[in-house]
Design an enzyme around this catalytic site. Sequence first.
Site, PDB file in Angstrom:
ATOM      1  N   SER A 175      24.354  96.681  -7.620  1.00  0.00           N
ATOM      2  CA  SER A 175      23.898  97.450  -8.771  1.00  0.00           C
ATOM      3  C   SER A 175      22.549  97.008  -9.309  1.00  0.00           C
ATOM      4  O   SER A 175      21.976  97.695 -10.140  1.00  0.00           O
ATOM      5  CB  SER A 175      24.939  97.385  -9.897  1.00  0.00           C
ATOM      6  N   LYS A 215      23.348  93.076 -15.895  1.00  0.00           N
ATOM      7  CA  LYS A 215      22.628  94.342 -15.995  1.00  0.00           C
ATOM      8  C   LYS A 215      21.356  94.124 -16.808  1.00  0.00           C
ATOM      9  O   LYS A 215      21.116  93.062 -17.360  1.00  0.00           O
ATOM     10  CB  LYS A 215      23.496  95.399 -16.713  1.00  0.00           C
TER      11      LYS A 215
END
Lengths: 166, 166
Positions: free
Chosen positions: A48, A92
Amino acid sequence: MKLVSYMSQWRGIAKEAMDRTAIAVKFLCCLHITDTYFCSPTHVYGPSMLPTLNMVGDIVLVEHVSQRLGKVRHGDLVVIRSPLDPKRCLTKRIMGMEGDTVTYFDPMLGDATRVAVMPKGHVWIQGDNIFASHDSRHFGPVPYGLIQGKVFFRVWPLDCLGVPGQ
Amino acid sequence: MKLVSYMSQWRGIAKEAMDRTAIAVKFLCCLHITDTYFCSPTHVYGPSMLPTLNMVGDIVLVEHVSQRLGKVRHGDLVVIRSPLDPKRCLTKRIMGMEGDTVTYFDPMLGDATRVAVVPKGHVWIQGDNIFASHDSRHFGPVPYGLIQGKVFFRVWPLDCLGVPGQ
């Protein structure tokens, strides 16, 4: 007589074992305090955050001071506890702070760009690889209190040593 | 000659000061580890948990073991970091775990009861005093990862010593 000598021998050994255990415990205590409140190495993996972080796994240094002082900003790479699974941590990038209006694009839901406003006390997190990231586009803004720390340096693999890219 | 004697005196004092500081630091380390991972006394105040907890302030013991083991259940009094203000902690009761359907009543929005489903990884928190509590009825379900600990005993005021009521 023999019993007395065995007892004193045993007492000497026990004392030495206790001293060494005490030193080991003190060392682990200090290591743990450093890990939790200052800086810890963390293994991160997954697709990701491509191309910033590698898929097969990197070891990064995470500092835990900024989030306590409220100094986590837009664009920072953070380690954050997952709102869906409290035992997992995600890595993230913060793409919106409280009060911001975020424009995002989810390839799995077609070509339309959507807009979201951050409520008070929440942040918007997104992976750099929008095609393979499960983030705020799916589970909404995340409370600031779930942020565990900020990634500031990569130590492994050695040819990617340094600050992860912008 | 005088200088040498002063130096050795100063060195003795410095060594004693270092030893005493080391003992104080070790004690604070142990106290901190106990506070954070086992049990800590916390001062809670406010009208949102009447009549279970007093408005002017109680000192309760909070244990930090259950939430790490996932043993926090419906009906537990928990200390949870606020999703709106990450520097504040709230003390509320858990009225719904993930997957539950919660029926709630907000006096400020009229007489209708509303229904909400708690998503995965979240909990529904509510104060016992529904007329003066800012909780999940206003800011929605809260991620389980924000739970800091479970209240299990009250130590002050002394006439309310014991487990806070159901």
